[in-house]
Design an enzyme around this catalytic site. Structure first.
Site, PDB file in Angstrom:
ATOM      1  CG  HIS A   1       7.929  -0.138   9.033  1.00  0.00           C
ATOM      2  ND1 HIS A   1       8.513   0.443   7.942  1.00  0.00           N
ATOM      3  CD2 HIS A   1       7.322  -1.246   8.587  1.00  0.00           C
ATOM      4  CE1 HIS A   1       8.273  -0.293   6.880  1.00  0.00           C
ATOM      5  NE2 HIS A   1       7.555  -1.329   7.243  1.00  0.00           N
TER       6      HIS A   1
ATOM      7  NE  ARG B   1      -0.729 -10.568   0.774  1.00  0.00           N
ATOM      8  CZ  ARG B   1      -0.817  -9.357   1.306  1.00  0.00           C
ATOM      9  NH1 ARG B   1      -1.932  -8.677   1.239  1.00  0.00           N
ATOM     10  NH2 ARG B   1       0.211  -8.821   1.917  1.00  0.00           N
TER      11      ARG B   1
ATOM     12  CD  GLU C   1      -5.147  -6.498  -2.153  1.00  0.00           C
ATOM     13  OE1 GLU C   1      -4.896  -5.913  -1.102  1.00  0.00           O
ATOM     14  OE2 GLU C   1      -4.401  -7.365  -2.634  1.00  0.00           O
TER      15      GLU C   1
ATOM     16  CB  CYS D   1      -7.814 -10.350   5.451  1.00  0.00           C
ATOM     17  SG  CYS D   1      -7.394  -9.854   3.781  1.00  0.00           S
TER      18      CYS D   1
HETATM   19  C1  PEP Z   1      -5.240  -4.994   2.395  1.00  0.00           C
HETATM   20  O1  PEP Z   1      -4.889  -4.337   1.417  1.00  0.00           O
HETATM   21  O2  PEP Z   1      -6.279  -4.744   3.051  1.00  0.00           O
HETATM   22  C2  PEP Z   1      -4.428  -6.119   2.864  1.00  0.00           C
HETATM   23  C3  PEP Z   1      -4.847  -6.942   3.797  1.00  0.00           C
HETATM   24  O3  PEP Z   1      -3.194  -6.267   2.313  1.00  0.00           O
HETATM   25  P1  PEP Z   1      -1.904  -5.389   2.727  1.00  0.00           P
HETATM   26  O4  PEP Z   1      -2.287  -4.554   3.923  1.00  0.00           O
HETATM   27  O5  PEP Z   1      -0.818  -6.354   3.010  1.00  0.00           O
HETATM   28  O6  PEP Z   1      -1.684  -4.585   1.496  1.00  0.00           O
HETATM   29 MG    MG Z   2      -3.331  -5.116   0.133  1.00  0.00          MG
END
Ligand code: PEP
Ligand code: MG
Length: 539
Positions: free
Chosen positions: A187, A328, A426, A497
């Site tokens: 963070h 999302r 993912e 993303c």
């Molecule tokens: C990812 O897993 O690449 C993603 C964009 O989602 P998060 O980072 O929120 O898990």
């Molecule tokens: Mg993710």
């Protein structure tokens, strides 16, 4: 001159003096008191004073980063009557000791009990306890709790740093931040990124550096101590060039995202709160490619109500106008926890009941979010996608719920649009069935952060794996290629993303693979735009 290497977490160059920052871990004197009542009163007053200060800090910072500033409110909440307060009062009364000592004992007991737990939610709570305890001790010891970095901006060096401490220090006092602990996705690093401060982690620091001249190179992750005059000159020139480059980059704000040979690429922003909208517009993103909607579910006492979700999505849709916004659906569980969610302890939460699995288990919560999204769809160019998908059966279930949502809205004459839907790729399972999944939706969006950790079987937050965690692994790149091919066969656009989308060393590779769009944090829009515009796919 001494040279120290670490991991760069945000690029930039800083030249200045080091300030070693130490959290005030005072050695508290223990003394027996004959006036227990007075110690209890002192503790009560200190609690109120610290709560007031934390609420002020929230007010001061909430306009910059509401979601992150909310940490101050979470900490203030821990000072409400409850288990922490009872533990401290118990020690004062039973051991007849001074309040500051009782706070310190409670803090140390809690920290020791949970020290070996890796569970992020627990670690965060323990960090909060440590912070509020230190503030209480400062107040009880009559010392001003304000962090004072002096007049001149500094290169701040610390063993570790809490995001709240950074907020309290303020951007203008920090040339750069160097810590021993932390990781690219911790963070504090995200906070530094948001504040635009060059930073690095993983540096073995020494107390002797305090007050010394240094140069931080946030591109290579290098800290130069007592730099010689040659290096100083070189970095002064590089720093100027750096600033010039930033100015040059800003000229790209209003430019389009076409490669040198004219292929149009979608360049979108990733956002995690309403506060990021200004920077999305400022950097000229084509829209929002990933709205991490969890922000409305975390740091609070109960589920957000449908109307609250609706108003937020409506505001985002209206602010973005014609630009697309991909919401999302809530990706909760694993490292995104809240007490009210009451998720039972899991041995391996990263592999646990998270993302879409949790939503399908908690129909009421999920349905409320879907209704809010559909209601808001009348006010903007919204679409939505689902996290952590591994099977077509999950899509069957989601579609059934969507049908019910639409029927409900139609019955009540509430306007909505038939919005575009997408799936986050993912998990390795989703990659392998990406063609089947592509038939079911309008777009695919590759989440390389989770995809990498699940493919390499390495926790993305584990600092011990930092040197082994290779997100350029050929397996990942081949998976991206597979998904693009599968998506395109089914007329599905394919976006990336995950953080890899902002890695300009891969921009050309991704574009040659046929990736249609990239979604990156707002601060990375311009560097990625530059990389896109410099790519010539005809060569
Ligand atoms: C990812 O897993 O690449 C993603 C964009 O989602 P998060 O980072 O929120 O898990
Ligand atoms: Mg993710």
């Amino acid at each position: 001159m001494e040279i120290y290497k670490g991991t760069a977490t945000f690029p930039g160059i800083a030249i200045g003096r080091i300030l070693i920052y130490q959290r005030n871990e005072y050695q508290i004197r223990q003394y027996l008191t004959s006036d227990v009542k007075k110690e209890l009163e002192d503790f009560h007053t200190a609690r109120q004073q610290v709560q007031k200060l934390l609420r002020q800090l929230y007010e001061q910072n909430s306009s910059i980063q509401e979601s992150r500033a909310r940490v101050f409110l979470e900490q203030a909440k821990l000072l409400d009557p409850g288990s922490f307060q009872r533990a401290v009062e118990g020690i004062i009364s039973s051991e007849k000791v001074n309040a500051a000592y009782a706070v310190m004992t409670t803090r140390d007991e809690l920290v020791n009990t949970f020290r070996n737990l890796e569970e992020p939610a627990i670690r965060e709570r323990i960090d909060h306890i440590r912070e509020i305890s230190n503030r209480l001790i400062e107040v009880l010891g009559g010392i001003s709790p304000k962090i004072d970095l002096g007049e001149e901006p500094v290169i701040l060096v610390s063993e570790s740093l809490a995001p709240t401490e950074m907020m309290e220090m303020g951007k203008e006092k920090l040339l750069a931040v160097v810590t021993h602990q932390g990781s690219i996705v911790s963070h504090t690093s995200i906070m530094a990124k948001t504040m635009g401060i060059p930073s690095m982690v993983d540096v073995e620091i020494s107390q002797d550096w305090d007050g010394e001249e240094a140069i931080l190179d946030g591109y290579t992750g290098t800290l130069y101590l007592h730099p010689d005059s040659e290096l100083r000159k070189e970095y002064a020139i590089r720093q100027k060039a750096d600033m010039k480059e930033q100015e040059e980059l800003l000229k790209l704000k209003d430019q389009n995202d076409c490669t040198a040979d004219g292929r149009k690429v979608g360049l979108y922003a990733n956002t995690g709160s309403l506060d990021d909208l200004n920077s999305v517009l400022f950097y000229g993103a084509a829209g929002i490619g990933l709205l991490r909607s969890e922000f409305q579910y975390l740091g609070r006492e109960n589920y957000p109500r449908e109307n609250e979700l609706f108003l937020a999505y409506k505001k985002i849709g209206e602010t973005m106008g014609d630009r697309p916004v991909v919401i999302r659906t809530a990706d909760l569980g694993a490292d995104k926890q809240a007490d009210y969610l009451d998720i039972p302890d899991e041995v391996n939460p990263i592999m646990g009941n998270r993302g879409i699995r949790l939503c399908l288990d908690r129909r009421r919560m999920f349905k409320a979010q879907l209704r809010a999204i559909y209601r808001a769809s009348a006010y903007g160019n919204l679409s939505m996608m689902y996290p952590m998908i591994t099977s077509e059966e999950e899509i069957d279930e989601i579609e059934q719920i969507i049908r019910e949502v639409k029927e409900g809205l139609t019955e009540k004459n509430i306007p909505f649009k038939n919005i575009r839907t997408g799936i986050m790729i993912e998990t390795p399972a989703a990659v392998m069935i990406s063609r089947e999944l592509a038939k079911r939706v309008d777009f695919l969006s590759i989440g390389t952060n989770d995809l990498t950790q699940y493919t390499l079987a390495m926790d993305r937050q584990n600092p011990l794996l930092r040197n082994k965690y290779n997100d350029h692994h050929p397996a990942i790149l081949r998976m991206v290629q597979m998904v693009v091919e599968a998506g395109h066969r089914e007329n599905c656009r394919v976006c990336i993303c995950g953080e890899l989308a902002a890695d300009t060393a891969l921009t050309e590779t991704f574009l040659r693979m046929g990736v249609d769009a990239l979604s990156v944090v707002p601060a990375c829009i311009l560097p990625v735009r530059k990389a896109i515009r410099e790519t010539d796919l005809s060569k």
